[in-house]
Motif scaffolding. Structure first.
Motif, mmCIF file in Angstrom:
data_model
loop_
_atom_site.group_PDB
_atom_site.id
_atom_site.type_symbol
_atom_site.label_atom_id
_atom_site.label_comp_id
_atom_site.label_asym_id
_atom_site.label_seq_id
_atom_site.Cartn_x
_atom_site.Cartn_y
_atom_site.Cartn_z
ATOM 1 N N GLU A 42 3.264 6.656 -5.968
ATOM 2 C CA GLU A 42 2.995 6.539 -7.212
ATOM 3 C C GLU A 42 2.255 7.543 -7.132
ATOM 4 O OE1 GLU A 42 1.926 3.525 -8.994
ATOM 5 O OE2 GLU A 42 3.377 2.835 -8.476
ATOM 6 N N LYS A 43 0.952 8.452 -5.924
ATOM 7 C CA LYS A 43 0.118 9.011 -5.619
ATOM 8 C C LYS A 43 0.066 10.048 -5.060
ATOM 9 C CE LYS A 43 -2.653 5.041 -7.258
ATOM 10 N NZ LYS A 43 -3.516 3.818 -6.369
ATOM 11 N N ASP A 44 0.334 10.136 -3.712
ATOM 12 C CA ASP A 44 0.596 11.488 -3.031
ATOM 13 C C ASP A 44 2.048 12.120 -2.695
ATOM 14 O OD1 ASP A 44 0.680 12.129 -0.303
ATOM 15 O OD2 ASP A 44 -1.076 11.368 0.067
ATOM 16 N N GLU A 45 2.090 13.381 -3.133
ATOM 17 C CA GLU A 45 3.064 13.821 -3.200
ATOM 18 C C GLU A 45 3.578 13.753 -2.355
ATOM 19 O OE1 GLU A 45 6.026 16.471 -5.373
ATOM 20 O OE2 GLU A 45 4.271 14.753 -6.009
ATOM 21 N N THR A 66 0.774 -1.582 0.199
ATOM 22 C CA THR A 66 0.254 -0.288 0.463
ATOM 23 C C THR A 66 0.821 0.807 0.000
ATOM 24 O OG1 THR A 66 -1.636 -1.323 1.227
ATOM 25 C CG2 THR A 66 -1.729 1.206 1.237
ATOM 26 N N TRP A 89 5.344 11.032 -0.678
ATOM 27 C CA TRP A 89 6.853 10.957 -2.528
ATOM 28 C C TRP A 89 7.827 11.961 -1.622
ATOM 29 C CZ3 TRP A 89 9.679 8.186 -4.945
ATOM 30 C CH2 TRP A 89 10.031 8.573 -5.715
ATOM 31 N N GLU A 105 2.502 1.999 -3.854
ATOM 32 C CA GLU A 105 1.080 2.360 -4.269
ATOM 33 C C GLU A 105 1.011 3.708 -3.629
ATOM 34 O OE1 GLU A 105 -2.280 -0.193 -3.395
ATOM 35 O OE2 GLU A 105 -1.412 -2.164 -4.317
ATOM 36 N N GLN A 106 1.099 4.419 -2.534
ATOM 37 C CA GLN A 106 0.687 5.786 -1.930
ATOM 38 C C GLN A 106 1.491 6.456 -2.502
ATOM 39 O OE1 GLN A 106 0.260 5.413 1.805
ATOM 40 N NE2 GLN A 106 -1.682 5.362 2.139
#
Length: 127
Positions: free
Chosen positions: A106-109, A100, A112, A103-104
């Motif tokens: 890739e989506k949550d700035e 999870t 990251w 996956e985060q």
């Protein structure tokens, strides 16, 4: 062995979640924060840091769970009445949490950016 590896993963993963360059003298806080997240392992939260003290520290410092806790391969994930933790179920749940997190990334700035901050510290330690 499984739970020792799980403890290393928990502290490392939480340091990435927070973007912490180092967790020295913050290990118990890392576990408290990790178990405080909304995951299937949140059943280990609270109760005066028992997991950190009796499982993590016991295993990593003395190669044994402390205070009557047992690591088993059958039964419930956590059975407080029998003071047992199912290591097989625990690592499966932890793997799902790691997936999870990936996956985060890739989506949550924000996640990251914290990952990059921690990774910078990891790379600096290689110098």
């Amino acid at each position: 062995m499984i739970m020792a590896i799980c403890c290393l993963i928990i502290e490392t993963l939480e340091s990435f979640y927070q973007g912490m360059p180092d967790t020295r003298k913050l290990s118990s806080a890392m576990f408290r924060s990790f178990f405080g997240r909304d995951t299937t392992l949140d059943v280990f939260a609270g109760d005066n840091d028992w997991f950190y003290k009796d499982i993590r520290c016991g295993i990593l410092h003395q190669s044994e769970a402390r205070n009557g806790w047992r690591i088993v391969r059958r039964g419930r994930l956590l059975d407080k009445s029998r003071k047992s933790i199912n290591a097989t179920k625990f690592i499966r749940e932890l793997r799902t949490i790691v997936d999870t997190y990936a996956e985060q990334l890739e989506k949550d700035e924000e996640i990251w950016l914290k990952f990059k901050k921690k990774m910078k510290a990891v790379c600096k330690n290689c110098d």
